[in-house]
Design a protein around this motif. Structure first.
Motif, PDB file in Angstrom:
ATOM      1  N   LYS A 126      97.657 -27.819  47.237  1.00 46.19           N
ATOM      2  CA  LYS A 126      96.846 -29.008  47.415  1.00 46.19           C
ATOM      3  C   LYS A 126      95.282 -29.109  47.743  1.00 46.19           C
ATOM      4  CE  LYS A 126     100.799 -31.414  50.057  1.00 46.19           C
ATOM      5  NZ  LYS A 126     101.017 -32.170  51.097  1.00 46.19           N
ATOM      6  N   GLU A 127      95.242 -27.563  47.928  1.00 41.06           N
ATOM      7  CA  GLU A 127      93.987 -26.900  48.173  1.00 41.06           C
ATOM      8  C   GLU A 127      92.927 -27.175  46.673  1.00 41.06           C
ATOM      9  OE1 GLU A 127      93.299 -24.534  51.142  1.00 41.06           O
ATOM     10  OE2 GLU A 127      93.637 -25.352  52.634  1.00 41.06           O
ATOM     11  N   ALA A 128      93.753 -26.085  46.133  1.00 48.10           N
ATOM     12  CA  ALA A 128      93.543 -25.623  44.370  1.00 48.10           C
ATOM     13  C   ALA A 128      93.427 -27.219  43.681  1.00 48.10           C
ATOM     14  CB  ALA A 128      94.749 -24.306  44.279  1.00 48.10           C
ATOM     15  N   VAL A 129      94.319 -28.083  43.926  1.00 48.00           N
ATOM     16  CA  VAL A 129      93.872 -28.912  42.776  1.00 48.00           C
ATOM     17  C   VAL A 129      92.520 -29.693  43.299  1.00 48.00           C
ATOM     18  CG1 VAL A 129      94.886 -31.470  41.669  1.00 48.00           C
ATOM     19  CG2 VAL A 129      96.531 -29.503  42.289  1.00 48.00           C
ATOM     20  N   GLY A 130      92.105 -29.948  44.516  1.00 49.35           N
ATOM     21  CA  GLY A 130      91.654 -30.388  45.138  1.00 49.35           C
ATOM     22  C   GLY A 130      90.097 -30.079  44.622  1.00 49.35           C
ATOM     23  N   LYS A 131      90.095 -28.346  44.643  1.00 49.29           N
ATOM     24  CA  LYS A 131      88.839 -28.028  43.774  1.00 49.29           C
ATOM     25  C   LYS A 131      88.979 -28.239  42.428  1.00 49.29           C
ATOM     26  CE  LYS A 131      88.615 -24.760  47.227  1.00 49.29           C
ATOM     27  NZ  LYS A 131      89.200 -23.473  48.158  1.00 49.29           N
ATOM     28  N   MET A 132      90.241 -28.601  41.634  1.00 45.38           N
ATOM     29  CA  MET A 132      90.229 -28.876  40.159  1.00 45.38           C
ATOM     30  C   MET A 132      89.073 -30.350  39.978  1.00 45.38           C
ATOM     31  SD  MET A 132      92.853 -28.071  39.038  1.00 45.38           S
ATOM     32  CE  MET A 132      94.256 -26.728  39.664  1.00 45.38           C
ATOM     33  N   GLY A 133      89.268 -31.463  41.099  1.00 41.37           N
ATOM     34  CA  GLY A 133      88.230 -32.378  40.810  1.00 41.37           C
ATOM     35  C   GLY A 133      89.384 -33.516  40.970  1.00 41.37           C
ATOM     36  N   PHE A 134      90.629 -33.375  41.318  1.00 37.61           N
ATOM     37  CA  PHE A 134      91.276 -34.727  41.203  1.00 37.61           C
ATOM     38  C   PHE A 134      91.270 -35.622  42.859  1.00 37.61           C
ATOM     39  CE2 PHE A 134      95.509 -36.540  43.539  1.00 37.61           C
ATOM     40  CZ  PHE A 134      96.088 -35.920  42.336  1.00 37.61           C
ATOM     41  N   VAL A 135      90.661 -35.384  43.808  1.00 40.34           N
ATOM     42  CA  VAL A 135      89.941 -36.054  44.538  1.00 40.34           C
ATOM     43  C   VAL A 135      89.013 -37.331  43.860  1.00 40.34           C
ATOM     44  CG1 VAL A 135      89.230 -37.147  46.714  1.00 40.34           C
ATOM     45  CG2 VAL A 135      90.087 -34.745  46.532  1.00 40.34           C
ATOM     46  N   VAL A 136      88.069 -36.667  43.301  1.00 44.05           N
ATOM     47  CA  VAL A 136      86.797 -37.759  42.911  1.00 44.05           C
ATOM     48  C   VAL A 136      87.519 -37.662  41.006  1.00 44.05           C
ATOM     49  CG1 VAL A 136      85.130 -37.305  41.078  1.00 44.05           C
ATOM     50  CG2 VAL A 136      85.085 -35.115  43.055  1.00 44.05           C
ATOM     51  N   THR A 137      88.570 -37.218  40.598  1.00 44.26           N
ATOM     52  CA  THR A 137      88.980 -38.604  40.172  1.00 44.26           C
ATOM     53  C   THR A 137      89.931 -39.450  39.933  1.00 44.26           C
ATOM     54  OG1 THR A 137      89.383 -36.146  38.434  1.00 44.26           O
ATOM     55  CG2 THR A 137      91.122 -37.925  37.522  1.00 44.26           C
ATOM     56  N   MET A 138      90.486 -39.579  40.748  1.00 41.90           N
ATOM     57  CA  MET A 138      91.414 -40.708  41.742  1.00 41.90           C
ATOM     58  C   MET A 138      89.847 -41.545  42.274  1.00 41.90           C
ATOM     59  SD  MET A 138      93.837 -39.964  41.054  1.00 41.90           S
ATOM     60  CE  MET A 138      95.050 -38.678  39.876  1.00 41.90           C
ATOM     61  N   LEU A 139      89.631 -41.610  43.267  1.00 39.29           N
ATOM     62  CA  LEU A 139      88.269 -42.470  42.881  1.00 39.29           C
ATOM     63  C   LEU A 139      87.101 -42.627  42.450  1.00 39.29           C
ATOM     64  CD1 LEU A 139      86.821 -40.105  46.254  1.00 39.29           C
ATOM     65  CD2 LEU A 139      87.820 -42.200  46.275  1.00 39.29           C
ATOM     66  N   LYS A 140      87.474 -42.258  40.811  1.00 43.16           N
ATOM     67  CA  LYS A 140      86.436 -42.850  39.923  1.00 43.16           C
ATOM     68  C   LYS A 140      87.922 -43.768  39.474  1.00 43.16           C
ATOM     69  CE  LYS A 140      83.330 -39.147  38.193  1.00 43.16           C
ATOM     70  NZ  LYS A 140      82.859 -37.884  37.140  1.00 43.16           N
ATOM     71  N   LEU A 194      85.269 -47.410  49.513  1.00 42.28           N
ATOM     72  CA  LEU A 194      85.579 -48.056  48.445  1.00 42.28           C
ATOM     73  C   LEU A 194      86.941 -48.728  48.817  1.00 42.28           C
ATOM     74  CD1 LEU A 194      86.178 -45.116  45.303  1.00 42.28           C
ATOM     75  CD2 LEU A 194      85.242 -47.111  44.953  1.00 42.28           C
ATOM     76  N   PHE A 195      87.545 -47.911  50.274  1.00 40.22           N
ATOM     77  CA  PHE A 195      88.461 -49.018  51.274  1.00 40.22           C
ATOM     78  C   PHE A 195      88.287 -49.558  51.968  1.00 40.22           C
ATOM     79  CE2 PHE A 195      89.344 -49.099  55.599  1.00 40.22           C
ATOM     80  CZ  PHE A 195      90.591 -49.143  55.824  1.00 40.22           C
TER      81      PHE A 195
END
Length: 766
Positions: free
Chosen positions: A515-529, A573-574
């Motif tokens: 999860k941490e590795a995927v987060g660093k790939m930009g997962f969280v930012v992409t979902m927020l966009k 956003l929430f």
């Protein structure tokens, strides 16, 4: 079922050496050039395998980088021996062939090596004394050399090198050459003079080459056993020459029926000539030809009974004169393939699954235009009927996708076929190894093509796999590809929806490191966009809900990802989503579940301590959305905030006591037997709320959560609670003076449930 046998030791060692060249076989000279270690001597069996596997890895493996000086490892035949090598695509350049020119090659296949120029023709002469088989298929530029012509200064300023066709090269001196493939050679090459020095050709492929006079072929009438003239414009003169080649065992005069208008038609007379004059014929391909009706027996005259391959019963009249059935008969996209009695053991055509698979098998390597249409037929069979030769079909499609990584038509039809060939109906027949091969080619397709249809097909195919388990061996790569699909603001809703669903599944039930590795790939930012875009469009659809669900999963016990959510305006956003979509229950559940994860991180809780946020969480305590889920999650967020004590309550409104009362009221309103839409991997965040007296309501919420879960799902959660040491904590809490009586009573019931579960599941066998 397909075999899951492990790779051979040779295969594993070859792969390891190729991925670690400068640590195994060679060393880096001046940090760039590879050199073979001086104490290494390798026989041809190993050297051939190294080169051929290297080509496969470059073309098929995403994480394999080609090395510019790889072929220099094989420059000295005293330490390395090459005999049979197959090179393809743009991987091979003039300097690579030059590096191995001292080798005594017996077989050299160069397929679609468009970067090779006339310099490589001269290198070929180095192999002339040993070469038996040579293929230059699709090497379109190998007969061109670069020249700086005088008197064209203006042109040379724009194009400093001008390509000039080499016409004086011949195969003079290639005395051992028996098998030659010049398919798809560039127009203008003088084929007749080029081939004249070859005295004893046994196999010749002139696919796509046009020659009005084929009489030169008769010089090999006593030696030629295989002749391929695919897509050559034939005439009666060509037929007269062909029937003189009496030693022929394999004749291919097939064509792509869509390539151009074509006057020549196969008649009964022509087919009869082939049968009469070519007595050794075992394989014939006439696919794509217009065939006159007088070649076949009428339906009424066809012999009744089971399908027969006996020539005497043949529905194709001229073939009744065959002495024995043909080994192979190519009838793809002809009317003859639909006849009942065809005198051949293997037939390519479009009548049924067997014929279609034979077509894919026969044409994949050199005829992608035909292969894509055959795969399209297989797609229809898999979609509408049941595929009876599943493993063969899968392997053929995988091979085609690997072989033609950059052919759009094959990638579209192949990825579509894979979707149906990998669905749950067929899963039991497929081995882990085979399913991994499917995943590899699907990811290759996603990587090579941004085209909507390919991307959609590939994403849909991935949905047929158990996620994340079956994708874990390519975990990083598949996440990167999905995020790259989601990054642009795509108009194609279906791809977006599937990709977000896959992203969500990939971060569910994986360890925190993933999860941490995927987060660093930009997962969280992409979902927020994605959420922000949907919010602007005032749309709450599956993409919006899956995006919040994915954030809920990726922030579970992952503080870095929780912090990222806050840093990139997640709370705004929430609030905006809550305001814009007040009736969307599943959305509210996903958002509150995510905020529960954020609230579990002590260092981040101060950012939630605002009047606005606390008021929102308090109001959601009374929500009946999605059963108890929204109310439960809101109470969970507040329980962690309360756990920090009165001194951390840095707001005037609402007051801590008021929120506490509302929490008690909410918990008492919940049904203890509620079935839950939640999945705990660990109770650690809940258990930490038990041994404390600062917030009895937090303690009560935690105890209620445990009681509900062990009551409704005892098989799953009793072992988890026992394993994580929850029972001693509950016993200690029962002794605490600050704990409420009702909380203690509930704790006793949890202990009782777990004790009963242990007794029921105790192994009493002797």
């Amino acid at each position: 079922m397909a075999s899951d046998t492990p790779e051979s030791l040779m295969a594993l060692c070859t792969d390891f050496c190729l991925r670690n060249l400068d640590g195994t076989l060679g060393y880096l000279l001046d940090k760039e050039t590879l050199r073979l270690h001086p104490d290494i001597f390798l026989p041809s069996e190993i050297c051939d395998r190294l080169v051929n596997e290297y080509v496969e890895l470059v073309n098929a493996a995403c994480n394999f980088e080609p090395h510019e000086s790889f072929f220099s490892l094989f420059s000295d035949p005293r330490s390395t021996r090459l005999t049979r090598i197959h090179l393809r695509e743009d991987l091979v350049q003039d300097q690579d062939l030059e590096a191995i020119r001292k080798q005594d090659l017996v077989e050299l296949y160069l397929t679609n090596c468009e970067k090779l120029s006339a310099k490589s023709l001269q290198t070929l002469r180095s192999f002339s004394h040993t070469l038996v088989s040579l293929s230059l298929f699709g090497c379109a530029n190998i007969f061109y050399e670069e020249e700086n012509p005088g008197g064209c200064e203006d042109e040379c300023l724009v194009n400093p090198t001008c390509q000039v066709l080499v016409k004086d090269f011949t195969f003079e001196g290639f005395s051992r050459l028996r098998f030659l493939n010049l398919g798809r050679m560039i127009d203008g090459v003088p084929v007749e003079s080029l081939l004249r020095p070859l005295n004893s050709l046994a196999a010749l492929d002139l696919s796509g080459i046009q020659t009005s006079d084929a009489a030169f072929l008769t010089q090999w009438k006593d030696s030629l056993v295989s002749l391929v003239l695919y897509n050559m414009d034939l005439s009666d003169d060509h037929i007269r020459v062909i029937v003189q080649l009496h030693k022929l065992r394999h004749l291919d005069i097939s064509r792509d029926r869509l390539s151009s208008y074509y006057k020549f038609k196969l008649t009964r007379k022509v087919l009869s000539l082939f049968v009469q004059k070519l007595g050794n014929l075992m394989s014939l391909d006439i696919s794509g030809h217009m065939i006159l009706e007088n070649c076949s027996i009428s339906k009424m005259d066809e012999e009744a009974g089971q399908t027969s391959i006996e020539p005497s019963k043949s529905s194709i009249m001229p073939f009744r004169a065959l002495k024995r059935p043909l080994q192979f008969l190519g009838l793809f996209e002809t009317s003859l393939c639909r006849l009942t009695h065809i005198p051949a053991y293997k037939v390519s055509g479009d009548k049924n699954e067997e014929q279609v698979l034979n077509a894919i098998e026969a044409y994949t390597e050199h005829r992608p235009e035909i292969t894509s249409r055959a795969i399209n037929l297989l797609f229809d069979i898999a979609r509408i009927e049941r595929c009876n030769q599943l493993l063969r079909a899968l392997k053929l499609v995988i091979t085609a996708l690997k072989c033609h990584k950059y052919d759009k038509n094959i990638q579209v039809t192949g990825s579509a076929a894979l979707f149906y060939l990998t669905n749950s109906e067929y899963r039991s027949e497929q081995s882990v190894k085979l399913r991994r091969q499917v995943i590899q080619v699907v990811l290759n397709g996603m990587e090579s093509y941004q085209e909507v249809t390919v991307q959609r097909n590939c994403c849909l195919t991935l949905c047929n796999f158990s996620i994340p388990e079956e994708l874990e061996f390519q975990y990083r790569r598949v996440n990167e590809l999905l995020l790259s699909i989601l990054n642009p603001t795509r108009q194609d809703e279906s791809i977006q929806r599937i990709a977000v669903h896959l992203c969500n599944a990939l971060v569910c039930q994986v360890d925190n490191d993933h999860k941490e590795a995927v987060g660093k790939m930009g997962f969280v930012v992409t979902m927020l966009k994605l959420i922000q875009k949907k919010l602007l469009d005032k749309i709450c659809d599956q993409v919006m809900e899956f995006s919040w669900s994915a954030l809920w999963n990726i922030t579970d016990e992952t503080p870095d990802n929780c912090e990222m959510f806050l840093n990139f305006n997640g709370m705004k956003l929430f609030l905006d989503c809550l305001k814009e979509f007040p009736e969307k229950q599943e959305l509210h559940r996903n958002m509150l579940g995510l905020l529960g994860n954020v609230a579990e991180v002590k260092e981040l809780r101060p950012q939630l301590m605002t009047s606005q946020f606390i008021s929102v969480f308090s109001n959601l305590l009374e929500s009946k959305a999605d059963g108890i889920e929204v109310s439960y999650n809101a109470c969970g967020v507040l329980s962690h905030i309360m756990f920090d004590g009165p001194e951390a309550w840095g707001i005037c409104e609402p007051q801590r006591e008021e929120v506490e009362e509302r929490m008690w009221a909410a918990i008492q309103s919940w049904d203890i037997n509620s079935r839950r839409n939640i999945n705990y991997r660990s109770f650690e965040p809940i258990l930490r709320l038990l041994p404390q007296g600062i917030s009895p309501v937090s303690q009560h919420w935690a105890t209620w959560a445990l009681y509900n879960l062990v009551s409704v799902y005892p098989d799953k959660y009793c072992p988890l609670l026992i394993k994580e040491g929850g029972l001693p904590l509950l016993r200690d809490m029962i002794k605490m003076a600050t704990a409420r009586q009702e909380t203690k009573e509930m704790a006793r019931k949890v202990i009782e449930h777990c004790s009963n579960f242990k007794e029921e599941n105790m192994d009493t066998s002797r």
